[in-house]
Write a protein that holds these residues in place. Structure first.
Motif, short mmCIF file in Angstrom:
data_model
loop_
_atom_site.label_atom_id
_atom_site.label_comp_id
_atom_site.label_asym_id
_atom_site.label_seq_id
_atom_site.Cartn_x
_atom_site.Cartn_y
_atom_site.Cartn_z
N GLU A 16 0.82 -1.21 0.00
CA GLU A 16 0.00 0.00 0.00
C GLU A 16 0.86 1.27 0.00
O GLU A 16 0.60 2.21 -0.75
N VAL A 17 1.88 1.29 0.83
CA VAL A 17 2.74 2.47 0.92
C VAL A 17 3.45 2.72 -0.41
O VAL A 17 3.48 3.84 -0.92
N ASN A 91 9.31 4.60 8.14
CA ASN A 91 8.34 5.22 9.06
C ASN A 91 6.91 4.90 8.65
O ASN A 91 6.07 4.52 9.46
N MET A 92 6.63 5.05 7.37
CA MET A 92 5.27 4.85 6.88
C MET A 92 4.86 3.38 6.94
O MET A 92 3.74 3.05 7.34
N GLY A 95 4.38 2.39 10.64
CA GLY A 95 3.13 2.95 11.14
C GLY A 95 1.91 2.23 10.59
O GLY A 95 0.93 1.98 11.31
N SER A 96 1.97 1.89 9.32
CA SER A 96 0.86 1.19 8.70
C SER A 96 0.66 -0.20 9.29
O SER A 96 -0.47 -0.62 9.58
N SER A 99 -0.75 0.12 12.84
CA SER A 99 -2.16 0.52 12.82
C SER A 99 -3.06 -0.68 12.49
O SER A 99 -4.19 -0.76 12.95
N GLU A 102 -2.48 -3.15 15.86
CA GLU A 102 -2.72 -2.56 17.19
C GLU A 102 -3.76 -1.46 17.07
O GLU A 102 -3.58 -0.36 17.55
N SER A 103 -4.84 -1.74 16.41
CA SER A 103 -5.79 -0.70 16.03
C SER A 103 -6.42 0.01 17.21
O SER A 103 -6.81 1.17 17.10
N LEU A 109 6.22 5.87 17.50
CA LEU A 109 7.40 5.52 16.72
C LEU A 109 8.54 6.48 17.03
O LEU A 109 8.34 7.70 17.05
N ALA A 156 -9.30 -1.93 11.02
CA ALA A 156 -8.35 -0.87 11.33
C ALA A 156 -7.81 -0.24 10.08
O ALA A 156 -7.40 0.90 10.06
N THR B 87 1.20 8.74 10.13
CA THR B 87 1.15 7.30 9.88
C THR B 87 0.19 6.61 10.85
O THR B 87 -0.24 5.49 10.61
N THR B 90 -4.76 4.92 14.27
CA THR B 90 -5.56 4.39 15.37
C THR B 90 -6.61 5.40 15.81
O THR B 90 -6.38 6.62 15.78
N PRO B 109 -0.29 5.71 4.20
CA PRO B 109 -0.11 6.31 2.88
C PRO B 109 -1.42 6.86 2.33
O PRO B 109 -2.50 6.42 2.70
#
Lengths: 157, 128
Positions: A16-17, A91-92, A95-96, A99, A102-103, A109, A156, B87, B90, B109
């Protein structure tokens, strides 16, 4: 063998990123052996559980991704720009992934950092994913400090 | 009408990317200012008027959360809509930042159309 939910989340996040932010399509590396990249970034994260995320890219993959991200000629990119883009990519993706798995929790980070040289042997990765980008290999792996319960919240993402 | 936007992010490549994406999306941009942290953003806002702020959260000196607090506490600056780009997708984080005064939230993204839509929504730009 059934892929673990974390591995699935990692693969989906990388896809996705790179597709949304870098405008590139990934290719299956097939049976290519695991390779150490030329540029690596690491992200340490606090959460439930905490852990580390690492992204390794061969130079060709890093240049391709950075060129697409910045809209620049890959041959004109500086090492600093490559490093910054790899850090941002790490980073992205990190984070993705977090998420997705761990929604309902809060995670934080640390700033991504380029890891110099080859990474010394560590505990096995909780999940890893490898793909070809711009003719070079990209490898992402995440290490959680304890087992994450399966049953990722699909809503999530 | 063309809009003036401030991008606050400690990553130079991310600021460059966001600027480029805004332009690629077809959003009517007249000026684009950049700041590497919340403090720089506030200094810039004292000198230049903008129509919208796009802010990261994890920045040094003054981070995105503190920037939102200071914007909300300022009688003049509180009218400028701030959109968080992060990013973190949540629910906890999104709710927290909206409660601090963020008017919009874009999760990385994102595709150019998403950023444009969020800018236009917060600015009240009529749909085409």
């Amino acid at each position: 063998m059934t892929e673990s939910p974390i591995t699935t989340a990692l693969a989906e996040s990388v896809h996705e990123v790179l597709e949304k932010m870098f405008f590139v399509d990934l290719m299956d590396p097939g049976a290519a052996e695991e390779r150490t990249g030329d540029i690596a970034a690491e992200v340490i994260f606090d959460g439930d559980p905490p852990g580390t995320f690492r992204l390794d890219l061969e130079r060709a993959a890093a240049k391709s991704a950075a060129a697409d991200f910045l809209g620049e000629d890959p041959e004109e990119l500086t090492t600093e720009q490559l490093n910054e883009v790899v850090c941002e990519l790490a980073n992205m993706v990190c984070g993705s992934v977090l998420s997705r798995i761990e929604s309902s929790a809060t995670f934080r980070l640390a700033k991504p950092r380029i890891t110099p040289g080859e990474c010394p042997p560590q505990a096995p990765a909780t999940a890893s994913f490898q793909a070809l980008v711009g003719g070079g290999m990209l490898r992402a792996e995440i290490r959680m400090e304890r087992t994450v319960c399966p049953g990722i919240d699909e809503s999530a993402s | 009408m063309a809009y003036r936007v401030l991008i606050a992010d400690d990553s130079p490549v991310m600021r460059s990317f966001v600027r480029r994406v805004i332009e690629l999306s077809g959003f009517e941009l007249s000026e684009c200012f950049e700041a590497s942290n919340g403090e720089e953003a506030l200094e810039m806002l004292r000198a230049e008027w903008v129509d919208a702020i796009l802010t990261d959260i994890n920045m040094p000196v003054v981070d995105g959360e503190e920037l939102l607090r200071r914007l909300a506490a300022d009688d003049v600056l509180k009218s400028i809509p701030a959109i968080v780009i992060s990013t973190d997708a949540t629910r906890n984080r999104i709710d927290r930042l909206m409660a601090l005064g963020a008017r919009g939230y874009v999760t990385k993204p994102f595709v150019p159309e998403t950023l444009r839509a969020e800018l236009e929504r917060t600015l009240g730009v009529p749909c085409d």
